[in-house]
Design an enzyme around this catalytic site. Structure first.
Site, PDB file in Angstrom:
ATOM      1  N   HIS A  49     102.945   4.868  51.106  1.00 57.16           N
ATOM      2  CA  HIS A  49     103.752   4.492  49.942  1.00 57.16           C
ATOM      3  C   HIS A  49     102.895   4.096  48.748  1.00 57.16           C
ATOM      4  CE1 HIS A  49     107.514   3.958  48.117  1.00 57.16           C
ATOM      5  NE2 HIS A  49     108.169   3.430  49.128  1.00 57.16           N
ATOM      6  N   ASP A  95     106.028   8.478  46.765  1.00 55.07           N
ATOM      7  CA  ASP A  95     107.301   7.778  46.635  1.00 55.07           C
ATOM      8  C   ASP A  95     108.346   8.414  47.546  1.00 55.07           C
ATOM      9  OD1 ASP A  95     106.251   6.075  44.697  1.00 55.07           O
ATOM     10  OD2 ASP A  95     106.779   7.450  43.063  1.00 55.07           O
TER      11      ASP A  95
END
Length: 443
Positions: free
Chosen positions: A415, A419
C-alpha cells in the site's frame, strides 16, 4: 602427516556467511578428493561443498544450523604431505563446552548407572512385621501403604510379565495364580474375568510424543523472509471472481491438438494476461527500495513463480515472460519447477523477479491473501476453479440458468506504492482477457 584447513570459499556475490544444512562426513571419517562433505545454504540456494584433498577428518566447524563466515575454517583434514599440496596449519575449531570440560579432567572414569537389583522374595515374618508397623520400610509410608509395596515386591513374575502388567495397569497382587510365579496365562485369565472386579483394559492412546524440530536451511530462510515482508510492507488484498468457462474450453481444445508440445495448465494463460495488462499499470511491476526510498518500475516482466518443494517454498524466476507465448511459458514453467524440486535450481534463477504469481492448483480454496515477495510490491494468486450455476441472458432477453466454471483471483499489494483503486482496476483488466480468451492471442 600434516593438517589441511578447508576454508569456506566465496560462494556467491555479496554473501558474507552461509548456514550448514547437512554434514556428509563426521570426525574420524576418511574423505577423498572432490568428495561431497557438506551442504551450505545461502540466501539464494543450497551449495554442495567438496573436499579439495584426501585424508581423515579431524575437526568440523559447527553443527547443522550454525552459520559459517566466508573464509572461516569449515573442516580440518589430516593428510599425508604431497609435493605441490598446499598444507596449512589448522586453526582450532571451537569445541563444545562439555567436550572441553571432559578433556580437562583426565583420569575420571565414566559414571555408569548400575541396573536396579531384582526384588527378593519377602518372607512371611517380614510381611507380618510390615503389617504390624514394626518393619524398617520407608518411614514416609503409612503401615497399609508399606504393606502394599512389600506385597507387590513379593510377587514372583518374569520381567516380560511385569512389563505387560505395567502397560495394562494391572496390579500383580490381584492376579490369581497356581504355583510360585505369575505367568502370562494367569494374566490372560485375569483380563478375561477381571471386569467383574471392576478392571477395564485401558484404550490405546492416540496421543503422540512432542517433537522439537530445529528451524534450519530453507525453512529458516522462508521464515525470515516472510517475517521481514510482513513487518516492512503494509499489505492489502483484493479478490474478484472470474468466469473461466470459455478459457477452459480453449485450453482443452489446445491440449487435444498439442502434438509434442507440453500440456497447458491455467498458469501460462494467467501469465500472458498479467504481462499484457502490466504496461497500463506500471506501479505493479516494480521493486521498492526501503532504505533509498526509491520505486523502480520495470519495463520487462521477470515473473516469479512460487513453487512448493520438499525443502520448502522457492520462487524461480521466468525471465522476459512478456515475450513468451503459452507454449513457451508452459515449457519454462515445467523446467524451473523440476529444477526446484530436485534441488538443481541455479542461484541466478532465483533472483531478480519483478512480480510473483502463486497458485495452489486444485487446493486453491475460495480465496487467498498471499504474502508479497519482498522487495516486489505485488503478488497474484489464482484460486481453485469450481462449477456453479449462474444466470445468463438468452436470445429472447430473458435469463437462463447455466453451468459455469468460476475462479477467484487474489492480489496482494504494497500500500506504500499501490492504491486500492489501482489493484481493482488491474484485476478488472486481467479479468477481461481471461473471460474473452481469444484476446490473449491477438496482437
Amino acid at each position: 602427516m600434516a593438517r589441511f584447513t578447508f576454508r569456506l570459499p566465496d560462494i556467491g556475490e555479496g554473501i558474507a556467511e552461509a548456514e550448514i544444512v547437512a554434514w556428509h562426513v563426521a570426525v574420524g571419517d576418511r574423505v577423498e578428493e572432490d568428495q561431497q562433505v557438506a551442504d551450505m545454504m545461502t540466501d539464494k540456494a543450497t551449495v554442495e561443498m567438496e573436499s579439495p584433498v584426501a585424508g581423515v577428518v579431524v575437526e568440523l566447524a559447527g553443527e547443522v544450523g550454525d552459520q559459517v563466515a566466508i573464509g572461516s575454517a569449515l573442516m580440518v583434514v589430516e593428510t599425508e604431505e604431497a609435493e605441490g599440496a598446499e598444507l596449512v596449519e589448522a586453526a582450532p575449531v571451537a569445541e563444545p563446552v562439555e567436550e572441553q570440560v571432559e578433556a580437562e579432567t583426565p583420569g575420571v572414569p565414566d559414571v555408569v548407572e548400575a541396573p536396579a537389583p531384582r526384588p527378593a522374595p519377602v518372607s512371611a515374618p517380614a510381611q507380618a512385621g510390615a503389617q504390624d508397623g514394626e518393619g524398617h520400610g520407608d518411614p514416609g509410608l503409612l503401615p497399609a501403604q508399606e504393606h502394599d509395596v512389600v506385597a507387590a515386591q513379593a510377587i514372583l513374575a518374569s520381567p516380560a510379565v511385569r512389563a505387560r502388567a505395567k502397560d495394562l495397569g494391572v496390579d500383580l497382587a490381584q492376579v490369581k495364580h497356581d504355583g510360585q510365579h505369575v505367568r502370562h496365562a494367569d494374566l490372560d485369565a485375569f483380563l478375561r474375568y477381571g471386569s467383574a472386579q471392576g478392571y477395564q483394559a485401558p484404550h490405546a492412546s492416540r496421543a503422540r510424543d512432542d517433537e522439537a524440530i530445529k528451524v534450519i536451511g530453507m525453512r529458516r530462510r522462508i521464515a525470515e523472509n516472510m517475517a521481514a515482508s510482513k513487518r516492512a510492507i503494509p499489505h492489502f488484498t483484493y479478490v474478484d471472481e472470474i468466469d473461466v468457462t470459455a478459457l477452459e474450453d480453449m485450453r482443452a481444445a489446445l491440449n487435444a491438438n498439442r502434438g509434442a508440445r507440453p500440456k497447458l495448465t491455467m498458469l501460462p494463460f494467467m501469465i500472458v494476461a498479467i504481462c499484457r495488462t502490466l504496461p497500463d499499470f506500471p506501479m505493479l511491476n516494480a521493486r521498492y527500495d526501503d532504505e533509498g526510498g526509491v520505486v523502480t518500475r520495470h519495463g520487462r516482466v521477470h515473473m516469479g513463480m512460487a513453487t512448493q518443494t520438499d525443502a520448502g517454498l522457492t520462487v524461480p524466476v521466468i525471465r522476459d515472460a512478456q515475450d513468451m507465448n503459452v507454449w513457451q511459458l508452459a515449457s519454462e514453467i515445467g523446467r524451473l519447477a523440476e529444477a526446484a524440486r530436485t534441488g538443481k535450481i541455479k542461484s541466478d534463477e532465483l533472483q531478480g523477479g519483478t512480480i510473483t504469481i502463486t497458485s495452489l492448483g486444485p487446493l486453491g480454496g475460495i480465496a487467498t491473501t498471499p504474502v508479497i515477495n519482498r522487495p516486489e510490491v505485488a503478488i497474484i494468486g489464482p484460486n481453485k476453479i469450481v462449477e456453479r450455476p449462474v444466470f445468463a441472458k438468452n436470445v429472447l432477453g430473458g435469463d437462463d440458468i447455466v453451468r459455469a466454471k468460476l475462479m477467484n483471483l487474489s492480489i496482494s499489494c504494497d500500500h506504500r506504492v499501490v492504491d486500492g483503486w489501482d489493484a481493482a482496476s488491474y484485476v478488472q483488466a486481467v479479468k477481461k482477457l481471461l473471460e474473452t480468451p481469444v484476446l490473449l492471442f491477438a496482437d
